[in-house]
Design a protein around this motif. Sequence first.
Motif, short mmCIF file in Angstrom:
data_model
loop_
_atom_site.label_atom_id
_atom_site.label_comp_id
_atom_site.label_asym_id
_atom_site.label_seq_id
_atom_site.Cartn_x
_atom_site.Cartn_y
_atom_site.Cartn_z
N GLN A 68 0.85 -1.19 0.00
CA GLN A 68 0.00 0.00 0.00
C GLN A 68 0.88 1.24 0.00
O GLN A 68 1.83 1.36 0.78
CB GLN A 68 -0.89 0.01 1.24
CG GLN A 68 -2.10 0.92 1.12
CD GLN A 68 -3.19 0.33 0.24
OE1 GLN A 68 -3.32 -0.88 0.14
NE2 GLN A 68 -3.98 1.20 -0.38
N GLY A 70 -0.05 5.03 0.11
CA GLY A 70 -1.13 6.01 0.17
C GLY A 70 -2.44 5.35 -0.26
O GLY A 70 -2.78 4.26 0.20
N PRO A 71 -3.18 5.96 -1.19
CA PRO A 71 -4.47 5.40 -1.60
C PRO A 71 -4.35 4.30 -2.65
O PRO A 71 -5.34 3.68 -3.01
CB PRO A 71 -5.19 6.62 -2.19
CG PRO A 71 -4.09 7.48 -2.74
CD PRO A 71 -2.93 7.30 -1.77
N ILE A 72 -3.13 4.04 -3.15
CA ILE A 72 -2.96 3.04 -4.19
C ILE A 72 -2.05 1.92 -3.68
O ILE A 72 -1.48 2.02 -2.59
CB ILE A 72 -2.34 3.65 -5.47
CG1 ILE A 72 -0.92 4.17 -5.18
CG2 ILE A 72 -3.22 4.76 -6.01
CD1 ILE A 72 -0.15 4.61 -6.41
N TYR A 73 -1.92 0.86 -4.45
CA TYR A 73 -0.94 -0.16 -4.09
C TYR A 73 -0.05 -0.44 -5.28
O TYR A 73 -0.43 -0.24 -6.44
CB TYR A 73 -1.62 -1.44 -3.59
CG TYR A 73 -2.28 -2.29 -4.65
CD1 TYR A 73 -1.53 -3.19 -5.42
CD2 TYR A 73 -3.65 -2.22 -4.88
CE1 TYR A 73 -2.12 -3.98 -6.38
CE2 TYR A 73 -4.26 -3.01 -5.85
CZ TYR A 73 -3.48 -3.89 -6.59
OH TYR A 73 -4.07 -4.67 -7.55
N THR A 189 -11.48 -3.11 7.55
CA THR A 189 -11.03 -2.40 6.34
C THR A 189 -11.11 -0.89 6.56
O THR A 189 -10.20 -0.14 6.18
CB THR A 189 -11.88 -2.81 5.13
OG1 THR A 189 -11.75 -4.22 4.91
CG2 THR A 189 -11.45 -2.07 3.88
N HIS A 190 -12.18 -0.43 7.18
CA HIS A 190 -12.33 0.99 7.48
C HIS A 190 -11.26 1.44 8.47
O HIS A 190 -10.64 2.51 8.31
CB HIS A 190 -13.72 1.26 8.06
CG HIS A 190 -13.95 2.69 8.42
ND1 HIS A 190 -14.18 3.68 7.48
CD2 HIS A 190 -13.98 3.31 9.64
CE1 HIS A 190 -14.33 4.84 8.09
NE2 HIS A 190 -14.22 4.65 9.40
N GLY A 193 -7.78 2.17 7.05
CA GLY A 193 -7.63 3.35 6.20
C GLY A 193 -6.71 4.39 6.83
O GLY A 193 -5.83 4.96 6.16
N ASP A 194 -6.86 4.63 8.13
CA ASP A 194 -6.01 5.59 8.83
C ASP A 194 -4.57 5.09 8.86
O ASP A 194 -3.62 5.86 8.70
CB ASP A 194 -6.51 5.80 10.26
CG ASP A 194 -5.52 6.56 11.12
OD1 ASP A 194 -5.31 7.75 10.86
OD2 ASP A 194 -4.94 5.95 12.05
N TYR A 196 -3.02 3.20 6.66
CA TYR A 196 -2.38 3.41 5.36
C TYR A 196 -2.00 4.87 5.15
O TYR A 196 -0.95 5.17 4.58
CB TYR A 196 -3.31 2.96 4.24
CG TYR A 196 -3.62 1.49 4.22
CD1 TYR A 196 -2.65 0.54 4.54
CD2 TYR A 196 -4.90 1.03 3.90
CE1 TYR A 196 -2.95 -0.82 4.53
CE2 TYR A 196 -5.20 -0.33 3.87
CZ TYR A 196 -4.22 -1.25 4.19
OH TYR A 196 -4.52 -2.58 4.18
N SER A 197 -2.81 5.77 5.64
CA SER A 197 -2.58 7.19 5.40
C SER A 197 -1.35 7.72 6.15
O SER A 197 -0.75 8.71 5.74
CB SER A 197 -3.81 8.02 5.81
OG SER A 197 -4.00 8.00 7.21
N THR A 204 -0.26 -4.41 2.14
CA THR A 204 -1.71 -4.23 2.13
C THR A 204 -2.38 -5.32 2.95
O THR A 204 -2.31 -6.50 2.61
CB THR A 204 -2.24 -4.27 0.69
OG1 THR A 204 -1.57 -3.28 -0.09
CG2 THR A 204 -3.74 -3.99 0.66
#
Length: 342
Positions: A68, A70-73, A189-190, A193-194, A196-197, A204
Amino acid sequence: MKISYHSLDNLDDLVKLSLSFYPESEISTKEYLEWEYLQNPAGEAIVAVAKDDENTVGQYIAIPVKIQHGPIYIKGSLSLNTLTKSDYQGKGLFPSMAREAFSRCKTVGVDFTFGFPNASSFGGFISKLNFKHIGNLPLYILPLNFIKAIFHFLFKGTNKRNVELDIILNDSQSLITVLDLNVDGKSLTHFLGDFYSRNKFVTTRSIEWLKWRYVDIPIRKYTLLKETRNGVIVGMAVIRAKIISGVRTGIVVDSVVTNDSIELFPYIKKLGKKNKLDLFIFTAPEDSREVSEAKKIKFLQFPYALMFKKLPFIIRSHMQENDKTIFEFKNWFLTFGDYDIF
């Protein structure tokens, strides 16, 4: 001598090769290799082998990993289980097999390969395969019974090694419960999100990957835990226990916490005492929230010079246009779960 890409249609030769090195190891069982090489949701293993007539005498293996960013992998791979029979060492097979594997990596879109080599192979990865050593994973230890740990190491180390231990959970506990990937998948999963950011490069942790890595894996036993507040996940951890060189050892294989997580690591410590473990071990970036929480319950950083097994992190790019920040160790979040030692 022939160097070729292994189709993985039949793993018997790889099992036989592993047996000649590690007859009692996980990688010497077909069940484990099928799990590691064929069932990985990120893709089948990339395996290059050296053959003398019909006998496989060496292997270089990289398993795909989704990283992962950011928002992509992006697609990377983990180098592991490198073997060359002693009679064939020093003949250039190691770099030849690696080049075959790296060529395949480029073909299937794997951008880079990383690894955690042992002391005997570290130099070869750096000098012959153009890997870069960008940092070392810190080791944290939580002593639970120091005297017993020393006693077990000195007097039982040769008799009890690598024995899996069951973990008995504490009784009623409102905040810490077992993480069920089927039931908790959406919430988890939710929650991630933090995570990964705040990290530039991290494996991932999809539900599919977590099931493969910690639930479907043969031989090993993992316990998945979650901390919840008002129905929201604020922390997760994966733990395991085994006898290592005689010592009853708990391993925090993986962990992710938010600022709201305050009970997860204290609960793990209580589990260690309940299960009569001698100590817990753990790794994560030194400046991470996870290490901060671990230190609150007296996890101590073990001096690197005294470590029996060092934890170097190396990486090699297969694409010239790769983001150069992958070579900055501070940008990575790594735990024991990122490779297969535990």
